[in-house]
Motif scaffolding. Structure first.
Motif, PDB file in Angstrom:
ATOM      1  N   LYS A 110       4.600   7.728   7.335  1.00 41.12           N
ATOM      2  CA  LYS A 110       5.753   8.246   8.073  1.00 41.12           C
ATOM      3  C   LYS A 110       6.498   7.109   8.782  1.00 41.12           C
ATOM      4  N   LYS A 111       5.758   6.186   9.362  1.00 46.96           N
ATOM      5  CA  LYS A 111       6.359   5.065  10.080  1.00 46.96           C
ATOM      6  C   LYS A 111       7.184   4.180   9.135  1.00 46.96           C
TER       7      LYS A 111
ATOM      8  N   SER B 295       3.971  14.827   2.233  1.00 46.47           N
ATOM      9  CA  SER B 295       4.292  16.054   1.493  1.00 46.47           C
ATOM     10  C   SER B 295       5.786  16.144   1.202  1.00 46.47           C
ATOM     11  N   HIS B 296       6.630  15.721   2.143  1.00 46.08           N
ATOM     12  CA  HIS B 296       8.072  15.737   1.895  1.00 46.08           C
ATOM     13  C   HIS B 296       8.435  14.708   0.822  1.00 46.08           C
ATOM     14  N   PHE B 297       7.798  13.538   0.883  1.00 44.92           N
ATOM     15  CA  PHE B 297       8.054  12.525  -0.143  1.00 44.92           C
ATOM     16  C   PHE B 297       7.710  13.066  -1.524  1.00 44.92           C
ATOM     17  N   LYS B 298       6.603  13.788  -1.605  1.00 49.25           N
ATOM     18  CA  LYS B 298       6.158  14.346  -2.880  1.00 49.25           C
ATOM     19  C   LYS B 298       7.244  15.239  -3.486  1.00 49.25           C
ATOM     20  N   LYS B 299       7.978  15.950  -2.617  1.00 45.65           N
ATOM     21  CA  LYS B 299       9.056  16.829  -3.087  1.00 45.65           C
ATOM     22  C   LYS B 299      10.270  16.043  -3.560  1.00 45.65           C
TER      23      LYS B 299
ATOM     24  N   LYS C 142       0.831  -1.209   0.000  1.00 48.48           N
ATOM     25  CA  LYS C 142       0.000   0.000   0.000  1.00 48.48           C
ATOM     26  C   LYS C 142       0.865   1.258   0.000  1.00 48.48           C
ATOM     27  N   ILE C 143       1.929   1.257   0.786  1.00 49.66           N
ATOM     28  CA  ILE C 143       2.794   2.438   0.843  1.00 49.66           C
ATOM     29  C   ILE C 143       3.463   2.676  -0.513  1.00 49.66           C
ATOM     30  N   GLU C 144       3.866   1.619  -1.194  1.00 52.62           N
ATOM     31  CA  GLU C 144       4.427   1.791  -2.539  1.00 52.62           C
ATOM     32  C   GLU C 144       3.394   2.360  -3.495  1.00 52.62           C
TER      33      GLU C 144
END
Length: 179
Positions: free
Chosen positions: A155-156, A163-167, A120-122
């Motif tokens: 985050k875990k 939002s940081h991942f998106k960047k 799911k996270i992927e």
């Protein structure tokens, strides 16, 4: 095999060796005739070079079926119904979920639940990079109870906020077969 390109790669290897009367689907090849040992050995070698392996052990085959069902539901299912994976796996594989769960943990070293979360996270990462859905739409699409639940789990697992991942994006994604 975890994607349609995998299926094509396996089909090409079967064609190269003139192995006919096969049907290939995610995670499985069904033959309608016995394959001579020398061809089977060559197929195993060719598939190994592509990162695949032939599974002759029934436990390994069952684990691959579990993974295939999860990948199919998380990454390729277009329905918006929320999946109860224990029910889906039990019905699809005609086995008690506690047996499947115990076997998966024993062989893979992680629980089915953790495997589902990693898939799911992927998928969340993919959808964030595509930037077509809001985080609340992604949470709904993947069956999270809330955006907060998705955000906390993201985050875990990744150590980053969504939002940081998106960047930072693309270089933090993993291929499905490496999860």
């Amino acid at each position: 095999m975890v994607c349609h390109r995998c299926i094509l790669a396996v089909q090409q290897e079967l064609q190269k060796l003139n192995i006919d009367n096969c049907s290939v689907s995610l995670g499985e090849v069904h033959t309608h005739a016995d394959i001579p040992k020398e061809k089977l050995d060559k197929l195993e070698m060719n598939l190994g070079a592509l990162g695949f392996e032939l599974l002759d052990n029934s436990k390994k085959q069952l684990i691959e079926k579990i993974k295939t069902i999860i990948v199919q539901k998380v990454h390729y299912s277009e329905d918006d119904e929320h999946h109860n994976f224990s029910e889906i796996l039990s019905k699809s594989l005609h086995r008690d979920y506690s047996y499947l769960s115990g076997l998966f943990s024993e062989v893979e070293g992680i629980t089915i639940e953790k495997y589902i979360i990693s898939q799911k996270i992927e998928k969340v990462k993919e959808l964030l990079i595509y930037d077509e859905l809001s985080l609340s739409e992604i949470a709904y699409k993947l069956g999270y109870s809330s955006v907060a639940h998705l955000s906390n789990q993201f985050k875990k697992v990744t150590g980053l906020t969504a939002s940081h991942f998106k960047k930072v994006g693309q270089n933090k994604r993993k291929p499905l077969d490496k999860i």
